[in-house]
Design an enzyme around this catalytic site. Sequence first.
Site, mmCIF file in Angstrom:
data_model
loop_
_atom_site.group_PDB
_atom_site.id
_atom_site.type_symbol
_atom_site.label_atom_id
_atom_site.label_comp_id
_atom_site.label_asym_id
_atom_site.label_seq_id
_atom_site.Cartn_x
_atom_site.Cartn_y
_atom_site.Cartn_z
ATOM 1 N N ILE A 61 0.819 -1.221 -0.071
ATOM 2 C CA ILE A 61 0.148 0.050 0.084
ATOM 3 C C ILE A 61 0.999 1.118 -0.003
ATOM 4 O O ILE A 61 0.754 2.499 0.786
ATOM 5 C CB ILE A 61 -1.128 0.001 1.048
ATOM 6 C CG1 ILE A 61 -0.379 -0.135 2.597
ATOM 7 C CG2 ILE A 61 -2.137 -0.961 0.820
ATOM 8 C CD1 ILE A 61 -1.187 -0.105 3.714
ATOM 9 N N LYS A 107 -0.173 9.849 2.701
ATOM 10 C CA LYS A 107 0.067 10.145 3.950
ATOM 11 C C LYS A 107 1.419 11.265 4.453
ATOM 12 O O LYS A 107 1.292 12.141 5.147
ATOM 13 C CB LYS A 107 -0.040 9.105 4.926
ATOM 14 C CG LYS A 107 -1.386 8.408 4.992
ATOM 15 C CD LYS A 107 -2.356 9.657 5.584
ATOM 16 C CE LYS A 107 -3.597 8.890 5.723
ATOM 17 N NZ LYS A 107 -4.792 9.771 6.323
ATOM 18 N N PRO A 150 1.176 3.690 -2.148
ATOM 19 C CA PRO A 150 0.621 4.960 -2.511
ATOM 20 C C PRO A 150 0.042 5.541 -1.596
ATOM 21 O O PRO A 150 -0.030 6.888 -1.123
ATOM 22 C CB PRO A 150 -0.351 4.521 -3.675
ATOM 23 C CG PRO A 150 0.219 3.126 -4.356
ATOM 24 C CD PRO A 150 0.887 2.563 -3.187
ATOM 25 N N TYR A 151 -0.553 4.732 -0.462
ATOM 26 C CA TYR A 151 -1.311 5.325 0.720
ATOM 27 C C TYR A 151 -0.116 5.943 1.702
ATOM 28 O O TYR A 151 -0.470 7.001 2.038
ATOM 29 C CB TYR A 151 -2.047 4.165 1.353
ATOM 30 C CG TYR A 151 -2.455 4.418 2.708
ATOM 31 C CD1 TYR A 151 -3.728 5.374 2.875
ATOM 32 C CD2 TYR A 151 -1.948 3.883 3.985
ATOM 33 C CE1 TYR A 151 -4.030 5.558 4.181
ATOM 34 C CE2 TYR A 151 -2.290 4.201 5.165
ATOM 35 C CZ TYR A 151 -3.443 5.029 5.353
ATOM 36 O OH TYR A 151 -3.799 5.392 6.565
ATOM 37 N N PHE A 152 0.630 5.187 1.950
ATOM 38 C CA PHE A 152 1.857 5.737 2.850
ATOM 39 C C PHE A 152 2.609 7.026 2.015
ATOM 40 O O PHE A 152 2.846 8.083 2.692
ATOM 41 C CB PHE A 152 2.827 4.822 3.026
ATOM 42 C CG PHE A 152 2.322 3.920 4.240
ATOM 43 C CD1 PHE A 152 2.427 4.201 5.402
ATOM 44 C CD2 PHE A 152 2.246 2.515 3.885
ATOM 45 C CE1 PHE A 152 2.113 3.274 6.444
ATOM 46 C CE2 PHE A 152 1.928 1.585 4.825
ATOM 47 C CZ PHE A 152 1.975 2.096 6.258
#
Length: 215
Positions: free
Chosen positions: A127, A134, A129-131
């Site tokens: 994940i 953020k 792209p999520y980190f």
Amino acid sequence: MKVIVIGANGQVGKHIVRLLEADSNYSVTAMIRKEEQKKAYEENGVKAVLGNLEDGVDELTKVIEGHDAVIFTAGSGSKTGPDKTLLVDLDGAVKSMEAAEKAGANRFIMVSAIQAHNRESWKNSPIRPYFTAKHYADRELMRSNLNYTIVRPGGLTNDPGTGMVEAKENLERSTIPREDVARTVVAALKEENTYRRSFDLVSGNTPVEAALKNL
């Protein structure tokens, strides 16, 4: 203190709204995307407004106006792709910061993700792209003029909260109940030791309030 919760229909967001609603020190507004969600909150006596993180800054400013603090706990969700992660978790977060500044809501609490500040910790994550979203949203918040707190919780569970946490700048990956994340966010609102600071958060052996004072 008048607080607007962005992402109030999420699992952490619902806990935050419930805790704020039960505390006479706060007046809470739930920002959600859908009319049926708004109706559900209003039926329970909670003020709710419609807002979309893919709208412009001016539209978000109108939603935030009249509040003293913003809690951002929104996310695109695990069922969407990197495109929505970019539009919501990154751009939506940054637009919310810009809107908060324009609206005069100086206190801003961001619910981020554990070790989001440390690129090496998630360079091989599925994940990523999520980190990444953020990471850069947090960096923009730190560059802003807002009185921010960035809470980076570990893996979220639906276990009952214990009120016992560990909060430090850098922690090993672990888990924490969503309810305890919400407790920490609400406690941070007026805890001066969290002002313009960021920290990882997992389950631990220290009461929330003491953990924040010992950062």
